[in-house]
Design an enzyme around this catalytic site. Structure first.
Site, PDB file in Angstrom:
ATOM      1  N   GLU A  91       0.720  -1.068  -0.124  1.00  0.00           N
ATOM      2  CA  GLU A  91      -0.056  -0.007  -0.047  1.00  0.00           C
ATOM      3  C   GLU A  91       0.834   1.164  -0.011  1.00  0.00           C
ATOM      4  OE1 GLU A  91      -1.784   1.455   3.870  1.00  0.00           O
ATOM      5  OE2 GLU A  91      -1.597  -0.694   4.355  1.00  0.00           O
ATOM      6  N   ARG A 102      -2.424  10.855   7.141  1.00  0.00           N
ATOM      7  CA  ARG A 102      -2.312  10.224   6.072  1.00  0.00           C
ATOM      8  C   ARG A 102      -3.525  10.328   5.376  1.00  0.00           C
ATOM      9  NH1 ARG A 102      -0.649   4.354   6.751  1.00  0.00           N
ATOM     10  NH2 ARG A 102      -0.317   4.413   4.700  1.00  0.00           N
ATOM     11  N   ARG A 106      -5.349   5.984  -1.066  1.00  0.00           N
ATOM     12  CA  ARG A 106      -4.237   4.919  -1.144  1.00  0.00           C
ATOM     13  C   ARG A 106      -4.408   4.161  -2.562  1.00  0.00           C
ATOM     14  NH1 ARG A 106      -4.200   6.649   3.372  1.00  0.00           N
ATOM     15  NH2 ARG A 106      -3.785   5.584   5.398  1.00  0.00           N
ATOM     16  N   HIS A 125     -10.421   4.745   2.165  1.00  0.00           N
ATOM     17  CA  HIS A 125      -9.861   3.844   3.099  1.00  0.00           C
ATOM     18  C   HIS A 125     -10.219   2.339   2.988  1.00  0.00           C
ATOM     19  CE1 HIS A 125      -7.816   2.863   6.860  1.00  0.00           C
ATOM     20  NE2 HIS A 125      -6.847   3.589   6.487  1.00  0.00           N
TER      21      HIS A 125
END
Length: 134
Positions: A91, A102, A106, A125
């Site tokens: 990831e 963060r 992703r 997420h």
């Protein structure tokens, strides 16, 4: 007598429904094995947010990555990506402007780090994924 016929008919319908469910279960499992994710349209690399395109470029050049967690193993516990052995997926963080830490975005890639077999984008997420197509 009418009650016995109705019960038999109910049992027959129930057995057929259960049989159909068991017959379709392997098909659903194998759909996740394909490179296309069920119910999710792929996303063109050009359609990713700017930060996503930047992260993708960093993945292909091998870094350097801005976050320590970038490049770590992604376990696919949600089982939304095609099934592979642990360690196959890694990831990477896609920066989210204004987010603390963060953020939720992703890119998850499978295969060799600089030459992945496939990469997937999630903006929520890991709740959903879209395969990135160049």
């Amino acid at each position: 007598m009418l009650k016995a016929v109705a019960i038999r008919a109910y049992k027959t319908v129930l057995a057929c429904a259960l049989g159909a469910a068991f017959m379709l279960a392997p098909a659903a499992a194998s759909a996740r094995q394909s490179s296309d994710l069920p119910g999710a349209a792929p996303v063109a690399l050009a359609d990713l947010p700017f930060q996503g395109r930047k992260t993708y470029a960093l993945i292909l050049q091998g870094g350097p990555f801005p976050y320590d967690k970038d490049g770590t193993v992604f376990g696919n516990r949600e089982r939304l990506l095609p099934l592979h052995k642990r360690g196959y997926y890694r990831e990477y963080t896609v920066k989210t402007p204004g987010a603390r830490g963060r953020g939720a975005r992703r890119i998850v890639c499978g295969g060799a780090p600089r030459t992945p077999d496939a990469c997937y984008y999630t903006g929520d997420h890991y709740a959903s994924f879209r395969e990135i197509r160049e």
